[in-house]
Design a protein around this motif. Sequence first.
Motif, short mmCIF file in Angstrom:
data_model
loop_
_atom_site.label_atom_id
_atom_site.label_comp_id
_atom_site.label_asym_id
_atom_site.label_seq_id
_atom_site.Cartn_x
_atom_site.Cartn_y
_atom_site.Cartn_z
N ASN A 1 0.79 -1.23 0.00
CA ASN A 1 0.00 0.00 0.00
C ASN A 1 0.83 1.28 0.00
O ASN A 1 0.33 2.34 0.38
N VAL A 2 2.09 1.18 -0.42
CA VAL A 2 2.95 2.37 -0.54
C VAL A 2 3.39 2.49 -1.99
O VAL A 2 3.83 1.51 -2.59
N VAL A 3 3.26 3.69 -2.55
CA VAL A 3 3.72 3.94 -3.91
C VAL A 3 4.58 5.20 -3.90
O VAL A 3 4.22 6.21 -3.29
N VAL A 4 5.76 5.12 -4.51
CA VAL A 4 6.65 6.27 -4.64
C VAL A 4 6.21 7.04 -5.89
O VAL A 4 6.31 6.53 -6.99
N VAL A 5 5.72 8.26 -5.69
CA VAL A 5 5.19 9.04 -6.81
C VAL A 5 6.25 9.88 -7.50
O VAL A 5 6.03 10.38 -8.60
N GLY A 6 7.42 10.03 -6.87
CA GLY A 6 8.49 10.78 -7.50
C GLY A 6 9.70 10.86 -6.61
O GLY A 6 9.60 10.80 -5.39
N THR A 7 10.86 10.99 -7.27
CA THR A 7 12.12 11.21 -6.56
C THR A 7 12.78 12.45 -7.16
O THR A 7 12.78 12.62 -8.38
N TYR A 8 13.35 13.27 -6.31
CA TYR A 8 13.88 14.56 -6.75
C TYR A 8 15.19 14.86 -6.04
O TYR A 8 15.39 14.47 -4.90
N GLU A 9 16.08 15.60 -6.74
CA GLU A 9 17.40 15.93 -6.21
C GLU A 9 17.50 17.37 -5.75
O GLU A 9 18.39 17.70 -4.98
N ASP A 10 16.64 18.26 -6.25
CA ASP A 10 16.77 19.67 -5.93
C ASP A 10 15.43 20.24 -5.47
O ASP A 10 14.38 19.68 -5.76
N PRO A 11 15.47 21.36 -4.75
CA PRO A 11 14.25 21.91 -4.17
C PRO A 11 13.17 22.30 -5.19
O PRO A 11 11.99 22.03 -4.97
N ASP A 12 13.57 22.93 -6.30
CA ASP A 12 12.57 23.36 -7.28
C ASP A 12 11.81 22.17 -7.87
O ASP A 12 10.59 22.21 -7.99
N ALA A 13 12.53 21.13 -8.21
CA ALA A 13 11.89 19.94 -8.77
C ALA A 13 11.02 19.26 -7.71
O ALA A 13 9.92 18.78 -8.01
N ALA A 14 11.48 19.23 -6.47
CA ALA A 14 10.70 18.61 -5.40
C ALA A 14 9.40 19.38 -5.16
O ALA A 14 8.33 18.77 -4.99
N ILE A 15 9.48 20.69 -5.16
CA ILE A 15 8.27 21.50 -4.98
C ILE A 15 7.29 21.26 -6.13
O ILE A 15 6.09 21.10 -5.91
N ALA A 16 7.80 21.21 -7.35
CA ALA A 16 6.94 20.90 -8.50
C ALA A 16 6.31 19.52 -8.34
O ALA A 16 5.14 19.31 -8.67
N GLY A 17 7.08 18.57 -7.82
CA GLY A 17 6.55 17.22 -7.59
C GLY A 17 5.46 17.21 -6.53
O GLY A 17 4.46 16.50 -6.67
N VAL A 18 5.64 17.98 -5.48
CA VAL A 18 4.60 18.09 -4.44
C VAL A 18 3.33 18.67 -5.05
O VAL A 18 2.22 18.17 -4.81
N GLN A 19 3.47 19.71 -5.86
CA GLN A 19 2.31 20.32 -6.52
C GLN A 19 1.60 19.31 -7.41
O GLN A 19 0.37 19.21 -7.41
N GLN A 20 2.36 18.57 -8.17
CA GLN A 20 1.79 17.63 -9.14
C GLN A 20 1.15 16.42 -8.47
O GLN A 20 0.06 16.00 -8.85
N HIS A 21 1.81 15.84 -7.48
CA HIS A 21 1.38 14.55 -6.94
C HIS A 21 0.57 14.63 -5.65
O HIS A 21 -0.09 13.66 -5.29
N GLU A 22 0.64 15.78 -4.94
CA GLU A 22 -0.04 15.92 -3.65
C GLU A 22 0.15 14.67 -2.78
O GLU A 22 -0.80 13.99 -2.42
N PRO A 23 1.41 14.38 -2.41
CA PRO A 23 1.70 13.15 -1.68
C PRO A 23 1.14 13.17 -0.26
O PRO A 23 0.90 14.24 0.32
N HIS A 24 0.97 11.99 0.30
CA HIS A 24 0.58 11.86 1.70
C HIS A 24 1.79 12.09 2.61
O HIS A 24 1.65 12.57 3.73
N VAL A 25 2.98 11.69 2.11
CA VAL A 25 4.21 11.79 2.89
C VAL A 25 5.33 12.31 1.99
O VAL A 25 5.47 11.85 0.85
N VAL A 26 6.12 13.23 2.51
CA VAL A 26 7.35 13.67 1.86
C VAL A 26 8.51 13.24 2.75
O VAL A 26 8.54 13.59 3.94
N VAL A 27 9.43 12.47 2.19
CA VAL A 27 10.66 12.11 2.87
C VAL A 27 11.73 13.02 2.30
O VAL A 27 11.95 13.04 1.08
#
Length: 122
Positions: A26-52
């Motif tokens: 029941n866990v799916v990785v919706v994206g992996t990112y190396e830099d803050p701008d890409a990670a923020i865009a990923g949060v916007q796009q995927h609306e994750p339950h958890v950010v590590v």
Amino acid sequence: MLKVLLAEDSELVRERLVQSFQSIPNVVVVGTYEDPDAAIAGVQQHEPHVVVLDIRLRDGSGMRVLQYTVRSFPATKIAVMSNFVEPQYRAACFKNGAHYFFDKSNEFERVPELLKQLAGTL
């Protein structure tokens, strides 16, 4: 399904974490990112339950990702995992809204355990 987004600049650490996360039901990785701008865009796009999140990312600070996520998606849980474990870093992360803080060198295995627990609450 628990949607997890990973922001970590070390390719080796990313690969290890993704591999351990994918083995959790029941866990799916919706994206992996190396830099803050890409990670923020990923949060916007995927609306994750958890950010590590590592607080040191390529070309910037994970604190930006933390602050953006807390402000824009307050229900998202944030687990900081860092080698910078001095009290001032830990305190700053919690002050800015982190829910969990793990020492990357000594508590690596606790992150998958946390995800198992959170996936079980869905």
